[in-house]
Motif scaffolding. Structure first.
Motif, short mmCIF file in Angstrom:
data_model
loop_
_atom_site.label_atom_id
_atom_site.label_comp_id
_atom_site.label_asym_id
_atom_site.label_seq_id
_atom_site.Cartn_x
_atom_site.Cartn_y
_atom_site.Cartn_z
N LEU A 105 38.49 32.16 5.66
CA LEU A 105 38.44 33.21 6.67
C LEU A 105 37.00 33.67 6.92
O LEU A 105 36.59 33.85 8.08
N ARG A 106 36.24 33.82 5.85
CA ARG A 106 34.85 34.26 5.99
C ARG A 106 34.02 33.20 6.73
O ARG A 106 33.23 33.52 7.62
N GLU A 107 34.22 31.93 6.37
CA GLU A 107 33.46 30.86 7.03
C GLU A 107 33.78 30.79 8.52
O GLU A 107 32.88 30.68 9.35
N ARG A 108 35.07 30.89 8.87
CA ARG A 108 35.44 30.82 10.28
C ARG A 108 34.89 32.01 11.06
O ARG A 108 34.45 31.87 12.21
N THR A 109 34.89 33.18 10.45
CA THR A 109 34.38 34.37 11.12
C THR A 109 32.87 34.25 11.37
O THR A 109 32.37 34.60 12.45
N LEU A 110 32.14 33.73 10.38
CA LEU A 110 30.70 33.55 10.55
C LEU A 110 30.39 32.53 11.65
O LEU A 110 29.48 32.72 12.45
N LEU A 111 31.16 31.45 11.69
CA LEU A 111 30.96 30.45 12.74
C LEU A 111 31.26 31.03 14.11
O LEU A 111 30.55 30.77 15.08
N GLN A 112 32.32 31.82 14.19
CA GLN A 112 32.68 32.44 15.46
C GLN A 112 31.61 33.42 15.92
O GLN A 112 31.24 33.48 17.09
N ARG A 113 31.08 34.19 14.97
CA ARG A 113 30.05 35.17 15.31
C ARG A 113 28.78 34.48 15.80
O ARG A 113 28.14 34.92 16.76
N ARG A 114 28.45 33.36 15.16
CA ARG A 114 27.20 32.69 15.50
C ARG A 114 27.29 31.84 16.76
O ARG A 114 26.37 31.82 17.57
N PHE A 115 28.42 31.14 16.93
CA PHE A 115 28.51 30.18 18.02
C PHE A 115 29.52 30.54 19.11
O PHE A 115 29.45 30.01 20.21
N GLY A 116 30.47 31.42 18.79
CA GLY A 116 31.53 31.67 19.75
C GLY A 116 31.49 33.01 20.44
O GLY A 116 32.20 33.24 21.42
N GLY A 117 30.65 33.92 19.96
CA GLY A 117 30.61 35.24 20.54
C GLY A 117 29.40 35.47 21.42
O GLY A 117 28.46 34.66 21.42
N PRO A 118 29.39 36.57 22.18
CA PRO A 118 28.23 36.87 23.03
C PRO A 118 27.01 37.22 22.19
O PRO A 118 27.13 37.75 21.08
N LEU A 119 25.84 36.94 22.72
CA LEU A 119 24.60 37.18 22.00
C LEU A 119 24.43 38.65 21.65
O LEU A 119 23.94 39.00 20.57
#
Length: 253
Positions: A105-119
């Motif tokens: 869960l932590r890994e997926r959240t970090l990936l989403q924050r870095r690559f999937g969310g707005p700057l």
């Protein structure tokens, strides 16, 4: 003023994918509105996985037309990938047995924050980012029907110690963290008891009812689903695994 539905509409006409040994599937017609539960039904090796990957922009088609969330395939495959997410797909999005539920869960959240969310989200105070991430995780777990308190060691439980329904629900939760308009699941009803199967389908119906389109590969479609069949035809080949392997080698989108 009408708001745009969160879920992705899916349409296909004469759709097909061809692999090295022939057609994986062809002549697929599908019309599904946003928030539909779409069941891809058929025996193993009939092209079910290929259809799932093609409709989520992860495999090139060879015939017909398709559209996901108004985005034409294959012209807008990159855009389709941004609005869809893969849950359990063997050989493509498998869970790491040695990692715990919390680590996934932590890994997926970090990936989403870095690559999937707005700057601009990266510029928010750390406390706000942490709270937002926790809220996304909690919402995803609830939608997937995974109660961490029922696991042997809570969120510190290793994936290798999860039962099949729990692992399936974790994969769904991970896919939901990014807020996709369509979530796709392979082998949905595999190795489940009748009761477990009913519970999983109930979860997916609820997810679809909440607005997220669900595309689920299965051996037998549940009642009320939009059904598309890849049952073997004379002009198809058992190309499902080979095509999925080729996709994995090309890079996991």
């Amino acid at each position: 003023m009408h708001s745009t539905p969160h879920g992705a509409a899916v349409r296909a006409t004469g759709y097909g994918v061809k692999g090295p040994r022939g057609w994986a599937f062809r002549n697929i017609d599908l019309v599904a509105e946003p928030g539909s539960l779409i069941a891809v039904e058929g025996p193993s090796g009939s092209g079910r996985t290929c259809l799932l990957l093609a409709l989520t922009g992860r495999m090139a088609s060879a015939a017909g037309t398709a559209e996901v969330a108004g985005l034409p395939l294959p012209k807008r495959t990159a855009a389709v990938r941004t609005v869809t997410a893969l849950a359990h797909v063997p050989g493509v999005t498998e869970l790491e047995p040695a990692l715990t539920v919390a680590e996934h869960l932590r890994e997926r959240t970090l990936l989403q924050r870095r690559f999937g969310g707005p700057l601009r989200a990266l510029l928010r105070p750390r406390r706000e980012r942490t709270a937002a991430a926790r809220a996304r995780i909690d919402a995803a777990l609830e939608a997937a029907g995974l109660d961490l308190t029922t696991l042997p060691k809570g969120d510190r439980t290793s994936v290798r110690d999860l039962e099949r329904p729990e692992a399936l629900r974790l994969s769904i939760a991970l896919a939901l963290i990014g807020g996709p308009r369509l979530v796709a699941i392979d082998d949905t009803d595999m190795k489940l008891s009748d009761d477990e199967r009913d519970l999983v389908w109930a979860t997916l119906r609820a997810l679809a009812a909440s607005g997220t389109t669900v595309l689920a590969v299965c051996s037998k479609a549940p009642q009320g689903a939009v059904v598309v069949s890849t049952a073997a035809r004379e002009d198809t080949r058992d190309d499902d695994k080979e095509a999925a392997d080729a996709f994995a080698e090309a890079g996991r989108a």
